[in-house]
Enzyme design. Sequence first.
Site, PDB file in Angstrom:
ATOM      1  N   SER A 125      18.567  72.170   4.133  1.00 51.17           N
ATOM      2  CA  SER A 125      19.422  73.357   4.138  1.00 51.17           C
ATOM      3  C   SER A 125      18.897  74.410   5.097  1.00 51.17           C
ATOM      4  CB  SER A 125      19.450  73.934   2.719  1.00 51.17           C
ATOM      5  OG  SER A 125      19.972  75.236   2.731  1.00 51.17           O
ATOM      6  N   TYR A 150      14.771  76.534  -5.484  1.00 49.00           N
ATOM      7  CA  TYR A 150      15.670  75.586  -4.810  1.00 49.00           C
ATOM      8  C   TYR A 150      15.289  75.436  -3.336  1.00 49.00           C
ATOM      9  CZ  TYR A 150      19.604  74.346  -1.868  1.00 49.00           C
ATOM     10  OH  TYR A 150      20.373  73.788  -0.868  1.00 49.00           O
ATOM     11  N   LYS A 154      13.480  72.228  -0.961  1.00 50.81           N
ATOM     12  CA  LYS A 154      13.942  71.675   0.329  1.00 50.81           C
ATOM     13  C   LYS A 154      12.784  71.666   1.326  1.00 50.81           C
ATOM     14  CE  LYS A 154      18.135  70.681  -0.809  1.00 50.81           C
ATOM     15  NZ  LYS A 154      18.445  69.279  -1.111  1.00 50.81           N
TER      16      LYS A 154
HETATM   17  C1  UD1 Z   1      23.160  79.451  -0.642  1.00 50.82           C
HETATM   18  C2  UD1 Z   1      21.951  78.909   0.073  1.00 50.82           C
HETATM   19  C3  UD1 Z   1      22.177  77.519   0.530  1.00 50.82           C
HETATM   20  C4  UD1 Z   1      22.587  76.672  -0.615  1.00 50.82           C
HETATM   21  C5  UD1 Z   1      23.834  77.233  -1.230  1.00 50.82           C
HETATM   22  C6  UD1 Z   1      24.181  76.350  -2.419  1.00 50.82           C
HETATM   23  C7  UD1 Z   1      20.678  80.609   1.259  1.00 50.82           C
HETATM   24  C8  UD1 Z   1      20.512  81.360   2.529  1.00 50.82           C
HETATM   25  N1  UD1 Z   1      21.685  79.719   1.244  1.00 50.82           N
HETATM   26  O1  UD1 Z   1      24.168  79.652   0.316  1.00 50.82           O
HETATM   27  O2  UD1 Z   1      21.003  76.972   1.064  1.00 50.82           O
HETATM   28  O3  UD1 Z   1      22.795  75.358  -0.185  1.00 50.82           O
HETATM   29  O4  UD1 Z   1      23.596  78.571  -1.641  1.00 50.82           O
HETATM   30  O5  UD1 Z   1      24.553  77.011  -3.535  1.00 50.82           O
HETATM   31  O6  UD1 Z   1      19.959  80.768   0.308  1.00 50.82           O
HETATM   32  N2  UD1 Z   1      29.871  85.509  -1.892  1.00 50.82           N
HETATM   33  C9  UD1 Z   1      30.644  86.519  -2.433  1.00 50.82           C
HETATM   34  N3  UD1 Z   1      31.209  86.323  -3.665  1.00 50.82           N
HETATM   35  C10 UD1 Z   1      31.041  85.168  -4.372  1.00 50.82           C
HETATM   36  C11 UD1 Z   1      30.260  84.128  -3.803  1.00 50.82           C
HETATM   37  C12 UD1 Z   1      29.686  84.339  -2.566  1.00 50.82           C
HETATM   38  O7  UD1 Z   1      30.811  87.584  -1.836  1.00 50.82           O
HETATM   39  O8  UD1 Z   1      31.572  85.047  -5.478  1.00 50.82           O
HETATM   40  C13 UD1 Z   1      29.260  85.711  -0.572  1.00 50.82           C
HETATM   41  C14 UD1 Z   1      27.745  85.652  -0.619  1.00 50.82           C
HETATM   42  O9  UD1 Z   1      27.194  86.898  -0.922  1.00 50.82           O
HETATM   43  C15 UD1 Z   1      27.419  85.157   0.791  1.00 50.82           C
HETATM   44  C16 UD1 Z   1      28.600  84.254   1.141  1.00 50.82           C
HETATM   45  O10 UD1 Z   1      29.655  84.653   0.253  1.00 50.82           O
HETATM   46  O11 UD1 Z   1      27.400  86.232   1.687  1.00 50.82           O
HETATM   47  C17 UD1 Z   1      28.301  82.783   0.945  1.00 50.82           C
HETATM   48  O12 UD1 Z   1      27.745  82.596  -0.349  1.00 50.82           O
HETATM   49  P1  UD1 Z   1      27.538  81.158  -0.994  1.00 50.82           P
HETATM   50  O13 UD1 Z   1      28.777  80.356  -0.829  1.00 50.82           O
HETATM   51  O14 UD1 Z   1      27.005  81.363  -2.354  1.00 50.82           O
HETATM   52  O15 UD1 Z   1      26.440  80.466  -0.060  1.00 50.82           O
HETATM   53  P2  UD1 Z   1      24.994  80.997   0.397  1.00 50.82           P
HETATM   54  O16 UD1 Z   1      24.463  81.993  -0.542  1.00 50.82           O
HETATM   55  O17 UD1 Z   1      25.092  81.333   1.840  1.00 50.82           O
END
Ligand code: UD1
Length: 340
Positions: A125, A150, A154
């Site tokens: 990841s 987590y 990795k």
């Molecule tokens: C994270 C991990 C990634 C992991 C993945 C699996 C990091 C940098 N990345 O990805 O390695 O494989 O989780 O779960 O640690 N968001 C919202 N509202 C929501 C959900 C998400 O605003 O309800 C935003 C988050 O704040 C983020 C973006 O959407 O900015 C993506 O979030 P998400 O899909 O959870 O993935 P990551 O956090 O990037």
Amino acid sequence: MKILVTGGTGYIGSHTVVELQEKGYEVVIVDNLSNSSIEVLDNIAKITGKRPQFEQFDLTEQKRTAEFFAANSDIEAIIHFAAFKAVGESVEKPLMYYRNNLISLMNILQGMIDNRVKNIVFSSSCTVYGQPEKLPVSESSPIQKAWSPYGNTKQMSEEIIQFTSDVNDLQAILLRYFNPIGAHESALIGELPIGVPNCLMPYITQTAIGIREFLRVWGDDYPTPDGTAIRDYIHVVDLAKAHVIAIERMIEKRSNKKVEIFNLGTGNGFSVMEVIKSFERASGVKLNYQIMERRSGDVVEVWSDTEYANKELGWKAEKPLDEMTLSAWKWEEALAKKRD
Ligand code: UD1
């Protein structure tokens, strides 16, 4: 040619099984179904016309894993997806994550050594880079201290593979995924989060279909153009295809390096608001959302340098954001139809 796909009934695993079968590979899946459903096998078969061989057991069971390898010594290569992946849960239950993710990997590597299986593709990841100082982030960017157990599993898994291959006849390709979203165009397989999703895309589609009341946007005060955090979203089918190329590369010995690392992203960063807009455009559905405080542990922005994967692996992500969000929506609609 037989490929073992661990976690093959899961989200990325199932899409990869489809791509492998469509290229003529024979697939055996090992999955304990802890975060996936047995019906995925029927849906894979509907797409490809072929039901993969399936064995349900837990790869942390050393004896069971050894028996499996002994009985399947014709496996040519392995793609190892099976792992826990919820960042927040890993902070709550670190030992559960270390035990599951590391012991299963070690059992697999042992099985490979004992049965002369030489090739493994490992699901890593972009989380290993933390918040990179320089963007886009390339494969040679420094690994940073993990923010969660987590992410640490990795990093540790990559090191376990590296040191093990140094002294054994093992080749590995470590694939560092950015943010996979979307679903197969058939809408027969896709992401199936159990409980409340943590990830952005399933939360968006579940909100739009009416399962969730509104999307919480975690923070709009980041130092980005619209204030929301930026990620490199990649279509899961593009991602799956990269695994087939990685397998071919190892089997055909296109590289003499024992361990190779590739970033799998599109090279484009999109903000949370841009993903919402894309979803609304592609689906024609207006999304309810509210701006909240930042989520702890989130990085501000990350996207991939794709040059190395493009040139060396000969792979490029092709599908645009609107196709990703539309395919995710069609999958959510298909799930809703099944519930009715
Ligand atoms: C994270 C991990 C990634 C992991 C993945 C699996 C990091 C940098 N990345 O990805 O390695 O494989 O989780 O779960 O640690 N968001 C919202 N509202 C929501 C959900 C998400 O605003 O309800 C935003 C988050 O704040 C983020 C973006 O959407 O900015 C993506 O979030 P998400 O899909 O959870 O993935 P990551 O956090 O990037």
